[in-house]
Design a protein around this motif. Structure first.
Motif, PDB file in Angstrom:
ATOM      1  N   VAL A  27       0.867  -1.173   0.000  1.00 43.66           N
ATOM      2  CA  VAL A  27       0.000   0.000   0.000  1.00 43.66           C
ATOM      3  C   VAL A  27       0.907   1.227   0.000  1.00 43.66           C
ATOM      4  O   VAL A  27       1.684   1.422   0.928  1.00 43.66           O
ATOM      5  N   ILE A  28       0.815   2.024  -1.067  1.00 40.60           N
ATOM      6  CA  ILE A  28       1.681   3.203  -1.154  1.00 40.60           C
ATOM      7  C   ILE A  28       1.039   4.439  -0.547  1.00 40.60           C
ATOM      8  O   ILE A  28       1.699   5.456  -0.382  1.00 40.60           O
ATOM      9  N   GLY A  29      -0.238   4.341  -0.212  1.00 36.10           N
ATOM     10  CA  GLY A  29      -0.922   5.457   0.406  1.00 36.10           C
ATOM     11  C   GLY A  29      -2.393   5.157   0.580  1.00 36.10           C
ATOM     12  O   GLY A  29      -2.945   4.296  -0.108  1.00 36.10           O
ATOM     13  N   ALA A  30      -2.991   5.867   1.528  1.00 34.48           N
ATOM     14  CA  ALA A  30      -4.431   5.780   1.762  1.00 34.48           C
ATOM     15  C   ALA A  30      -4.917   7.209   1.952  1.00 34.48           C
ATOM     16  O   ALA A  30      -4.513   7.884   2.900  1.00 34.48           O
ATOM     17  N   VAL A  31      -5.732   7.679   1.020  1.00 36.87           N
ATOM     18  CA  VAL A  31      -6.195   9.062   1.044  1.00 36.87           C
ATOM     19  C   VAL A  31      -7.720   9.090   1.043  1.00 36.87           C
ATOM     20  O   VAL A  31      -8.366   8.109   0.677  1.00 36.87           O
ATOM     21  N   ASN A  32      -8.280  10.236   1.460  1.00 38.72           N
ATOM     22  CA  ASN A  32      -9.736  10.332   1.561  1.00 38.72           C
ATOM     23  C   ASN A  32     -10.338  11.453   0.725  1.00 38.72           C
ATOM     24  O   ASN A  32     -11.519  11.733   0.826  1.00 38.72           O
ATOM     25  N   GLY A  34     -10.387  13.448  -3.317  1.00 41.63           N
ATOM     26  CA  GLY A  34     -10.075  13.320  -4.731  1.00 41.63           C
ATOM     27  C   GLY A  34      -8.794  14.026  -5.122  1.00 41.63           C
ATOM     28  O   GLY A  34      -7.989  13.498  -5.892  1.00 41.63           O
ATOM     29  N   ILE A  35      -8.580  15.225  -4.585  1.00 40.82           N
ATOM     30  CA  ILE A  35      -7.367  15.980  -4.931  1.00 40.82           C
ATOM     31  C   ILE A  35      -6.122  15.237  -4.464  1.00 40.82           C
ATOM     32  O   ILE A  35      -5.111  15.204  -5.161  1.00 40.82           O
ATOM     33  N   GLN A  36      -6.201  14.596  -3.293  1.00 41.01           N
ATOM     34  CA  GLN A  36      -5.075  13.798  -2.798  1.00 41.01           C
ATOM     35  C   GLN A  36      -4.854  12.585  -3.699  1.00 41.01           C
ATOM     36  O   GLN A  36      -3.712  12.219  -3.977  1.00 41.01           O
ATOM     37  N   ALA A  37      -5.934  11.969  -4.139  1.00 37.57           N
ATOM     38  CA  ALA A  37      -5.831  10.805  -5.016  1.00 37.57           C
ATOM     39  C   ALA A  37      -5.091  11.178  -6.303  1.00 37.57           C
ATOM     40  O   ALA A  37      -4.219  10.437  -6.765  1.00 37.57           O
ATOM     41  N   ARG A  42      -0.316  10.768  -9.587  1.00 38.29           N
ATOM     42  CA  ARG A  42       0.669  11.416 -10.457  1.00 38.29           C
ATOM     43  C   ARG A  42       2.094  11.206  -9.955  1.00 38.29           C
ATOM     44  O   ARG A  42       3.003  10.969 -10.737  1.00 38.29           O
ATOM     45  N   GLU A  43       2.274  11.296  -8.657  1.00 34.24           N
ATOM     46  CA  GLU A  43       3.621  11.203  -8.084  1.00 34.24           C
ATOM     47  C   GLU A  43       4.137   9.772  -7.994  1.00 34.24           C
ATOM     48  O   GLU A  43       5.274   9.485  -8.346  1.00 34.24           O
ATOM     49  N   MET A  54     -17.738   8.234  -3.319  1.00 38.75           N
ATOM     50  CA  MET A  54     -17.948   9.421  -2.488  1.00 38.75           C
ATOM     51  C   MET A  54     -16.703   9.678  -1.642  1.00 38.75           C
ATOM     52  O   MET A  54     -16.278   8.818  -0.875  1.00 38.75           O
ATOM     53  N   LEU A  55     -16.137  10.878  -1.805  1.00 42.71           N
ATOM     54  CA  LEU A  55     -14.938  11.256  -1.070  1.00 42.71           C
ATOM     55  C   LEU A  55     -15.196  12.523  -0.275  1.00 42.71           C
ATOM     56  O   LEU A  55     -16.281  13.086  -0.333  1.00 42.71           O
ATOM     57  N   GLU A  56     -14.193  12.981   0.460  1.00 40.06           N
ATOM     58  CA  GLU A  56     -14.391  14.094   1.391  1.00 40.06           C
ATOM     59  C   GLU A  56     -14.236  15.480   0.778  1.00 40.06           C
ATOM     60  O   GLU A  56     -14.284  16.461   1.497  1.00 40.06           O
ATOM     61  N   ASP A  57     -14.017  15.569  -0.517  1.00 41.68           N
ATOM     62  CA  ASP A  57     -13.956  16.888  -1.147  1.00 41.68           C
ATOM     63  C   ASP A  57     -14.895  16.924  -2.347  1.00 41.68           C
ATOM     64  O   ASP A  57     -15.757  16.061  -2.485  1.00 41.68           O
ATOM     65  N   ASP A  58     -14.728  17.913  -3.202  1.00 40.75           N
ATOM     66  CA  ASP A  58     -15.648  18.111  -4.329  1.00 40.75           C
ATOM     67  C   ASP A  58     -15.357  17.218  -5.531  1.00 40.75           C
ATOM     68  O   ASP A  58     -16.103  17.239  -6.499  1.00 40.75           O
ATOM     69  N   ILE A  59     -14.258  16.479  -5.483  1.00 37.16           N
ATOM     70  CA  ILE A  59     -13.895  15.593  -6.584  1.00 37.16           C
ATOM     71  C   ILE A  59     -14.189  14.170  -6.142  1.00 37.16           C
ATOM     72  O   ILE A  59     -13.577  13.663  -5.209  1.00 37.16           O
TER      73      ILE A  59
END
Length: 126
Positions: A27-32, A34-37, A42-43, A54-59
């Protein structure tokens, strides 16, 4: 295989992480959000994204998938969501994805879905 988890439920995110590690993947990351995803994708260029809708921001997760595909980042996605309504099922048809799993899921369901990706990758190499 490097996997990014995009999930707004912290408990489910932790559970997915444990399942992935039990399968022998990283697991390289766990985000909540869309912008973090998008930033992580990308990185770190994961081999797979487990994506909630459904995520915690507008994306939301479908938006993330559309943006990544427009940017030609060919990262396989397995949607894991509680949103099995017609609206989201219709929206998700506009993006490429490996599987659409409806919560709750268990280890065997997730493993079968990831195996589908592995099989697809092996077949495409020939």
């Amino acid at each position: 295989m490097k996997i990014l988890i995009v999930e707004d439920d912290k408990v489910l995110s932790l559970l997915l992480s444990k399942m992935i590690q039990k399968m022998g993947f990283k697991v390289i990351g766990a985000v909540n959000q869309g912008i973090q995803a998008l930033q992580y994708a990308r990185e770190f260029k994961p081999d797979l994204i487990l994506m909630d809708i459904m995520l915690e921001d507008d994306i939301d997760g479908i938006d993330v998938a559309q943006i990544l595909q427009k940017e030609k980042l060919h990262i396989p996605i397995i949607f894991i969501t509680g949103n099995s309504d017609v609206y989201n099922r219709t929206r998700v048809q506009k993006v490429k994805y490996i599987d659409y799993l409806v919560k709750p899921i268990n280890f065997n369901i997730l493993k079968k879905s990831i195996d589908k990706l592995i099989l697809t990758n092996n077949e495409s190499k020939f």
